[in-house]
Design a protein around this motif. Structure first.
Motif, short mmCIF file in Angstrom:
data_model
loop_
_atom_site.label_atom_id
_atom_site.label_comp_id
_atom_site.label_asym_id
_atom_site.label_seq_id
_atom_site.Cartn_x
_atom_site.Cartn_y
_atom_site.Cartn_z
N GLU A 63 -35.97 -38.13 9.96
CA GLU A 63 -35.87 -38.93 10.34
C GLU A 63 -36.68 -39.76 10.07
O GLU A 63 -37.63 -39.64 10.48
CB GLU A 63 -35.09 -38.48 11.38
N LEU A 64 -36.83 -41.54 9.17
CA LEU A 64 -37.40 -42.27 10.07
C LEU A 64 -37.11 -43.31 10.17
O LEU A 64 -35.27 -43.73 9.97
CB LEU A 64 -38.00 -42.35 8.07
N TYR A 67 -33.46 -43.39 10.71
CA TYR A 67 -32.52 -43.38 10.00
C TYR A 67 -32.94 -42.05 9.31
O TYR A 67 -33.47 -41.12 8.79
CB TYR A 67 -32.27 -44.32 8.89
N SER A 68 -31.50 -40.85 8.65
CA SER A 68 -31.39 -39.59 8.06
C SER A 68 -30.53 -39.88 7.07
O SER A 68 -31.45 -38.33 6.37
CB SER A 68 -30.92 -39.19 9.07
N THR A 73 -33.19 -43.26 4.77
CA THR A 73 -34.62 -43.41 4.61
C THR A 73 -35.89 -43.82 3.35
O THR A 73 -36.87 -44.03 3.52
CB THR A 73 -34.66 -41.71 4.46
N ARG A 77 -38.50 -46.30 4.16
CA ARG A 77 -40.32 -45.69 3.17
C ARG A 77 -40.43 -47.38 3.33
O ARG A 77 -42.33 -47.19 3.38
CB ARG A 77 -39.76 -45.16 2.31
#
Length: 306
Positions: A63-64, A67-68, A73, A77
């Motif tokens: 999860e970033l 957001y998963s 994701t 990035r």
């Protein structure tokens, strides 16, 4: 807005020759400097590569920024800058040309960002000097300038001080502190050098053979490694009175076995022993104790038996 920039759930990565990551649940809070500690081959680089989108997990999820989903994701990035392994530089180009080339490759608008990135890492005055003639420290800073293109919110750095001389290590540390404090960039630093990380990190994760053993804050780590003078006398209550009334300290604990752990006067133990003896107490044991950070880490991974 999510409290975390990166979280993993049961993250697992297997290769033909074994497991690189084994159900790793890691959490990195926004605004922190997360020291990711482990020996070479412990799984640090594998996790970092997965987080950066350069590798894929066998099981589990990443999860970033909250957001998963795969598409989300990948989009998230774009908010990450990274140096993984050695910075990829064009040796025949200048610092400015290297940053500009990477700006164009990544489609980042605005040429003025090149100058800003170089200024952030202190390389704005290198002129026509080519990257092949840079010191290792300058190359690391140039890699960081490239990672800072696009104003990332999250920096992922794999062994950023590896191979640097002592001055280069200090310069990199101060630069990362400034980026974190002034620009509020969250930073993940992978390293096996705990003595350096403890001057920088606000949070830690300890990984060993693919297993995340522990996550803790800098304060929690400091408490676990707290230094003290171990004192054993014939009358602990009288010793406590001496410490309070003659040495003006309450920074001590009387342990269940009657020994005393004194966290004060560490630099002047002679004053303590003199005060105790002058009060007629029999000193049975008197010695400094506690662990340095390297010893704590080594014991945590099972390298030293208590």
């Amino acid at each position: 807005m999510s409290e975390y920039v990166l979280r993993t759930t049961n993250l697992t990565k297997t290769f033909k020759n074994g497991i690189a990551l084994d159900k790793v649940n890691l959490s990195i809070k926004r605004g922190s400097i997360y020291g990711f500690i482990g020996q070479n081959g412990a799984g640090k680089s594998t996790l970092i590569r997965i987080a950066a989108g350069l590798a894929f997990p066998t099981e589990g999820s990443v999860e970033l920024f909250g957001y998963s989903g795969p598409a989300e994701t990948n989009e998230a990035r774009k908010r990450i800058g990274s140096i993984i392994e050695s910075p990829a530089l064009f040796p025949q180009m200048t610092a400015e040309e290297n940053v500009e080339a990477n700006r164009l490759l990544r489609g980042i608008p605005g040429k003025d960002i090149v100058k800003r990135s170089l200024e952030l890492v202190g390389l704005e005055g290198t002129g026509r000097k080519k990257a092949k003639n840079f010191s290792l420290g300058m190359k690391q800073r140039l890699g960081l300038a490239i990672a800072l293109l696009g104003d990332p919110e999250f920096l992922i750095l794999d062994e950023p001080t590896n191979g640097l001389d002592p001055m280069g290590v200090v310069e990199m540390r101060e630069l990362l502190k400034r980026l974190n404090q002034e620009r509020r960039i969250t930073i993940l630093i992978s390293s096996h050098i705990l003595s350096e990380l403890h001057l920088l990190a606000t949070h830690y994760g300890i990984i060993h053979r693919g297993v995340l053993l522990e996550e803790l804050t800098a304060k929690e780590l400091q408490e676990k490694c707290r230094q003290f003078i171990h004192i054993k006398v014939n009358d602990p209550a009288a010793a406590a009175s001496v410490l309070q009334n003659r040495l003006d300290t309450t920074e001590f604990e009387i342990m269940p076995d009657g020994s005393i752990q004194l966290y004060d006067h560490l630099e002047h133990p002679g004053r303590v022993s003199t005060a105790l003896a002058a009060s007629g107490l029999e000193i049975e044991q008197f010695m400094p104790k506690g662990e340095d950070l390297e010893t704590f880490f080594t014991k945590r991974i099972g390298g030293v038996q208590p």
